[in-house]
Design a protein around this motif. Structure first.
Motif, PDB file in Angstrom:
ATOM      1  N   PHE B 101       0.842  -1.195   0.000  1.00 39.15           N
ATOM      2  CA  PHE B 101       0.000   0.000   0.000  1.00 39.15           C
ATOM      3  C   PHE B 101       0.878   1.246   0.000  1.00 39.15           C
ATOM      4  O   PHE B 101       2.000   1.221   0.491  1.00 39.15           O
ATOM      5  CB  PHE B 101      -0.917  -0.012   1.224  1.00 39.15           C
ATOM      6  CG  PHE B 101      -1.876  -1.164   1.228  1.00 39.15           C
ATOM      7  CD1 PHE B 101      -1.509  -2.385   1.769  1.00 39.15           C
ATOM      8  CD2 PHE B 101      -3.144  -1.041   0.674  1.00 39.15           C
ATOM      9  CE1 PHE B 101      -2.382  -3.469   1.759  1.00 39.15           C
ATOM     10  CE2 PHE B 101      -4.025  -2.115   0.666  1.00 39.15           C
ATOM     11  CZ  PHE B 101      -3.646  -3.328   1.198  1.00 39.15           C
ATOM     12  N   THR B 105      -1.662   5.606   2.747  1.00 40.98           N
ATOM     13  CA  THR B 105      -2.537   4.542   3.260  1.00 40.98           C
ATOM     14  C   THR B 105      -1.898   3.839   4.440  1.00 40.98           C
ATOM     15  O   THR B 105      -2.557   3.584   5.444  1.00 40.98           O
ATOM     16  CB  THR B 105      -2.844   3.519   2.147  1.00 40.98           C
ATOM     17  OG1 THR B 105      -3.388   4.219   1.022  1.00 40.98           O
ATOM     18  CG2 THR B 105      -3.827   2.468   2.607  1.00 40.98           C
ATOM     19  N   ASP B 110      -5.942   9.655   3.956  1.00 38.38           N
ATOM     20  CA  ASP B 110      -6.573   9.608   2.644  1.00 38.38           C
ATOM     21  C   ASP B 110      -5.731  10.373   1.624  1.00 38.38           C
ATOM     22  O   ASP B 110      -4.881  11.177   1.987  1.00 38.38           O
ATOM     23  CB  ASP B 110      -7.980  10.229   2.694  1.00 38.38           C
ATOM     24  CG  ASP B 110      -8.947   9.368   3.489  1.00 38.38           C
ATOM     25  OD1 ASP B 110      -9.919   9.921   4.029  1.00 38.38           O
ATOM     26  OD2 ASP B 110      -8.721   8.147   3.572  1.00 38.38           O
ATOM     27  N   SER B 111      -6.034  10.134   0.351  1.00 35.86           N
ATOM     28  CA  SER B 111      -5.233  10.727  -0.717  1.00 35.86           C
ATOM     29  C   SER B 111      -5.351  12.236  -0.801  1.00 35.86           C
ATOM     30  O   SER B 111      -4.558  12.876  -1.482  1.00 35.86           O
ATOM     31  CB  SER B 111      -5.635  10.120  -2.056  1.00 35.86           C
ATOM     32  OG  SER B 111      -5.517   8.718  -1.986  1.00 35.86           O
ATOM     33  N   LEU B 126      -3.151   2.890  -3.585  1.00 33.70           N
ATOM     34  CA  LEU B 126      -3.895   3.731  -2.637  1.00 33.70           C
ATOM     35  C   LEU B 126      -5.242   3.077  -2.349  1.00 33.70           C
ATOM     36  O   LEU B 126      -5.868   2.511  -3.234  1.00 33.70           O
ATOM     37  CB  LEU B 126      -4.090   5.139  -3.203  1.00 33.70           C
ATOM     38  CG  LEU B 126      -5.009   5.312  -4.414  1.00 33.70           C
ATOM     39  CD1 LEU B 126      -6.434   5.652  -4.009  1.00 33.70           C
ATOM     40  CD2 LEU B 126      -4.462   6.387  -5.325  1.00 33.70           C
ATOM     41  N   ILE B 127      -5.633   3.122  -1.074  1.00 32.35           N
ATOM     42  CA  ILE B 127      -6.975   2.657  -0.715  1.00 32.35           C
ATOM     43  C   ILE B 127      -7.583   3.701   0.203  1.00 32.35           C
ATOM     44  O   ILE B 127      -7.066   3.948   1.294  1.00 32.35           O
ATOM     45  CB  ILE B 127      -6.942   1.296   0.026  1.00 32.35           C
ATOM     46  CG1 ILE B 127      -6.419   0.203  -0.895  1.00 32.35           C
ATOM     47  CG2 ILE B 127      -8.319   0.934   0.546  1.00 32.35           C
ATOM     48  CD1 ILE B 127      -7.388  -0.236  -1.972  1.00 32.35           C
ATOM     49  N   ASP B 128      -8.644   4.333  -0.253  1.00 36.58           N
ATOM     50  CA  ASP B 128      -9.288   5.349   0.585  1.00 36.58           C
ATOM     51  C   ASP B 128     -10.607   4.855   1.159  1.00 36.58           C
ATOM     52  O   ASP B 128     -11.085   5.401   2.147  1.00 36.58           O
ATOM     53  CB  ASP B 128      -9.539   6.632  -0.223  1.00 36.58           C
ATOM     54  CG  ASP B 128      -8.237   7.368  -0.555  1.00 36.58           C
ATOM     55  OD1 ASP B 128      -8.176   8.038  -1.587  1.00 36.58           O
ATOM     56  OD2 ASP B 128      -7.280   7.255   0.243  1.00 36.58           O
ATOM     57  N   ILE B 158      -8.128  -2.151   7.005  1.00 33.33           N
ATOM     58  CA  ILE B 158      -8.114  -2.678   5.635  1.00 33.33           C
ATOM     59  C   ILE B 158      -8.727  -4.077   5.609  1.00 33.33           C
ATOM     60  O   ILE B 158      -9.489  -4.423   4.709  1.00 33.33           O
ATOM     61  CB  ILE B 158      -6.678  -2.702   5.075  1.00 33.33           C
ATOM     62  CG1 ILE B 158      -6.137  -1.276   4.906  1.00 33.33           C
ATOM     63  CG2 ILE B 158      -6.617  -3.448   3.756  1.00 33.33           C
ATOM     64  CD1 ILE B 158      -6.772  -0.485   3.778  1.00 33.33           C
ATOM     65  N   THR B 522     -14.235   6.700   5.047  1.00 32.14           N
ATOM     66  CA  THR B 522     -12.929   6.530   4.422  1.00 32.14           C
ATOM     67  C   THR B 522     -11.925   5.994   5.439  1.00 32.14           C
ATOM     68  O   THR B 522     -12.143   6.063   6.649  1.00 32.14           O
ATOM     69  CB  THR B 522     -12.383   7.857   3.876  1.00 32.14           C
ATOM     70  OG1 THR B 522     -12.075   8.715   4.979  1.00 32.14           O
ATOM     71  CG2 THR B 522     -13.369   8.514   2.931  1.00 32.14           C
ATOM     72  N   LEU B 523     -10.810   5.486   4.910  1.00 34.98           N
ATOM     73  CA  LEU B 523      -9.743   4.978   5.771  1.00 34.98           C
ATOM     74  C   LEU B 523      -9.279   6.062   6.730  1.00 34.98           C
ATOM     75  O   LEU B 523      -9.135   5.840   7.930  1.00 34.98           O
ATOM     76  CB  LEU B 523      -8.570   4.501   4.915  1.00 34.98           C
ATOM     77  CG  LEU B 523      -7.345   4.031   5.705  1.00 34.98           C
ATOM     78  CD1 LEU B 523      -7.624   2.716   6.388  1.00 34.98           C
ATOM     79  CD2 LEU B 523      -6.136   3.889   4.804  1.00 34.98           C
TER      80      LEU B 523
END
Lengths: 134, 555
Positions: B101, B105, B110-111, B126-128, B158, B522-523
């Motif tokens: 990741f 992340t 978040d991005s 990326l994981i949001d 996650i 969101t994450l």
């Protein structure tokens, strides 16, 4: 009569926390007769500019392994100029493709770029050259 | 140079990285009090020195666990399908996916966060939100997969998103298989990324372990890592000892929560490196298996001997790759991969030859996969389990590595355990000293790196760097805005409150994470909520090597 020691800031930006090389260079430059300030990790580019001004350094050495070198240098220059210290020299090390060196040096005024595997003795010599110190 | 001088130089003492002196050759005398039953056992038998499976690789070869991840979730999805096409597979023909990741992340951001500005999608995917998980696993069978969620502090979140995705796709939780790294303590020591204060880090880890024991019987719950330790510059013995000591600490924390060791310790796995010294690395792995088996059974009284069987995922050491003459790295990786399979690991990630310079190109990652396939199908390695067993050298070195490993573990235990040793800065100081020492050996020419300090070609380092999609961040930020517009924000607020409550009251964090993921939180929002309650652990002053007088070989 001793010359003023060269003052170097070694910095890493953002979340890039692979600091093994940066620490080695920091200690190496110190042993090579320079005064070194190390910013640690998790610094924004603005914060690095602030520390550089506060510590009155001659050179900022950026350690970047995340392909963000062009953007980081561009922003760093801007922040330094805003603080009236655009003359502070910038050098880079880490993972930087040969293709980007002209952009860094000619467009953005970076004084030197160091590739992985450069021997410490050479690093010290070249940093002294950047700082105009023998 | 005259023959006498040459002989003297060749007879000079030699050491492994852990400081073990090496004889010129070994004989039965070196194994005088050696007991096959007690020290070795057959493959698949306690104490597992010879490997954890009685059939060796005859039943299943090791899995191709090449870690990968970059850019938007759909970019990684595409690369996953590419390496599957090149032959990568997991145990029993399952789909194997080992995911890296990106830095934001990994730190729970978040991005669209300002600190993430330069690093979205670089070095990992990326994981949001749950939407991104859906894109990442598009067209992949969650019920026939071994997934590696290589992420620590936000790892449980996650994993919760993964479970939420399975729920939405109608896949029973019992079919979910793989591992979540879930090791915030590793993050602190080896990469300085965000973690909670140690007590809460343990709490977060144990909460996730408990959930997996109850709800996800086929999910492994923790990766104890030596690889990162080694990359920082440790010795081989430290690389094995630190995760073992950490394992002891986590076992203690889980036992306090009322779990029994046979419930969970068999779900731990280890992530190791294969460095340059071929036989030291093999001895390290064999010794490590023996030590872990003894820790689980003798120290903690596991009733099931299988609990202490060390499952190993191994990655060939990234820091042995050179930017100079990248094709040489193919040889390095092949040798390291061979060593790892001789030592009997369960999962192998081979570095790509351009990986010293960038994210692997397609061409390079294909070579890395094929390297494993060549070893699997062309060398005969899979025919016999633990082929090096019984070698005078290997068994002696294994014994000596075991001694070194116990010494380091006992030193850590003497200081109150892994967490206390971490908090006082002791562990980091040891690592930094070792790192400095190994770098000086290279600088002084005592350690030879072909193409770097000997047999150097004067060519510029030219390569085609991996091209990132420059719009990655823009797209990710737009998606976040769109998500926040579409969703029921009141529901999200409630879900986030639940997360905070669980953190405050000791309730199940995982259950709260899953509900929040399903509400499209969101994450960054979920992680931020836990961080608010648990706090953050920051470095006071960076630790540098003291003026240690270093000598080659002596530690």
């Amino acid at each position: 009569m001793g010359q003023r020691k060269l003052r170097v800031l070694i910095a890493k930006t953002g979340f890039d926390a692979h600091d093994r090389g940066a620490k080695f260079i920091a200690v190496g430059l110190r042993d090579g007769g320079m005064e070194v300030v190390y910013t640690g990790c998790f610094q924004t580019v603005e914060a690095i500019a602030g520390i550089a001004v506060q510590e009155d350094v001659d050179i900022i050495g950026l350690s970047i392994l995340t392909s963000s070198h062009v953007d980081v240098v561009r922003d760093l220059k801007r922040f330094l100029e805003d603080k009236g210290r655009g003359e502070i020299k910038i050098i880079c090390g880490g993972i930087i493709p040969q293709q980007d060196v002209p952009v860094l040096k000619e467009e953005l005024g970076v004084c030197d770029v160091f590739f992985p595997g450069t021997p410490l003795k050479e690093v010290i010599e070249r940093v002294r050259k950047v700082g105009n110190v023998t | 140079m005259n023959k006498k001088a040459e002989k003297e130089i060749n007879a000079k003492e030699r050491y492994t990285t852990s400081g073990i002196p090496l004889k010129i050759y070994y004989t039965t005398d070196d194994l005088e009090n050696f007991s096959y039953r007690e020290n070795l056992g057959n493959p698949g038998e306690y104490p597992y020195t010879r490997g954890i499976y009685p059939m060796g690789y005859r039943h299943f070869a090791w899995q191709q666990g090449n870690i990968m991840g970059f850019g938007l979730p759909e970019d990684t999805n595409k690369r996953q399908k590419y390496i599957m096409g090149a032959g990568a597979q997991s145990y029993g023909g399952k789909v194997g996916m080992n995911i890296a990741f990106d830095n934001p992340t990994v730190n729970g951001y978040d991005s669209d966060h300002p600190l993430a500005k330069y690093e979205v999608g670089k070095g990992g995917v990326l994981i949001d939100s749950l939407e991104d998980m859906d894109r990442l696993f598009d067209g992949l069978p969650l019920d026939n997969m071994n997934v590696g969620l290589i992420i620590d502090t936000p790892g449980p979140i996650i994993l919760a998103m993964y479970v939420a995705l399975a729920d939405l796709r109608g896949i029973p939780r019992s079919k979910l298989s793989g591992v979540v790294r879930n090791n915030p303590l590793a993050r602190w020591l080896f990469s300085k990324t965000s973690i909670f204060p140690p007590k809460n880090s343990l709490r977060s880890m144990v909460d996730c372990i408990k959930f997996c024991v109850q709800e996800l019987p086929n999910m492994n719950v923790l990766i104890l890592d030596g690889y990162d330790c080694r990359e920082v510059g440790s010795t081989a013995a430290q690389e094995m000892a630190y995760p073992l000591a950490k394992g002891i600490e986590v076992i203690r924390a889980c036992l306090k929560e009322g779990l029994t060791i046979d419930d969970f310790a068999g779900k731990f796995s280890f992530f190791l490196s294969f460095y340059n010294h071929f036989f030291e690395e093999i001895a390290k792995i064999r010794a490590g298996r023996r030590v872990w088996a003894k820790i689980c059974s003798e120290k903690f009284g596991a009733k099931n001997a299988k609990t202490g069987a060390m499952r190993i995922h191994l990655q060939t050491a990234g820091s042995t790759l050179t930017a100079q003459e990248p094709l040489n790295n193919i040889a390095r990786v092949a040798v390291q991969a061979l060593g790892a399979t001789l030592a009997g690991v369960q999962s192998l990630s081979t570095c790509s030859y351009d990986e010293a310079l960038c994210i692997p190109s397609e061409k390079a990652v294909r070579v890395a996969i094929k390297t494993q396939k060549i070893i699997e199908h062309e060398t005969g390695i899979c025919d016999v389990a633990d082929p090096l067993g019984g070698s005078y050298y290997v068994e002696t070195l294994t014994n000596e590595m075991e001694e070194k490993i116990w010494k380091i573990i006992n030193e850590i235990e003497k200081r109150g355990g892994f967490v206390k040793a971490m908090e006082t800065g002791y562990l980091e100081q040891e690592l930094v000293n070792a790192s400095f020492r190994s770098q000086m050996e290279i600088e002084e020419g005592k350690k030879i790196i072909v193409g770097v300090n000997k047999y150097v070609e004067n060519e510029p380092i030219m390569y085609a760097p991996f091209t990132y999609n420059p719009k990655t961040r823009e797209i990710a930020v737009e998606r976040l805005l769109e998500l926040k517009r579409k969703r029921d924000n009141k529901k999200v607020e409630e879900a986030i409150e639940n997360v905070k409550n669980a953190a405050c009251t000791g309730g199940s964090l995982m259950a709260a994470y899953i509900e929040a993921a399903k509400a499209w939180a969101t994450l960054g929002e979920i992680y931020g909520a836990v961080k608010e309650v648990f706090g953050e652990y920051r470095e006071e002053t960076p630790i540098f090597p003291r003026q240690v007088k270093w000598q080659v070989g002596r530690v």
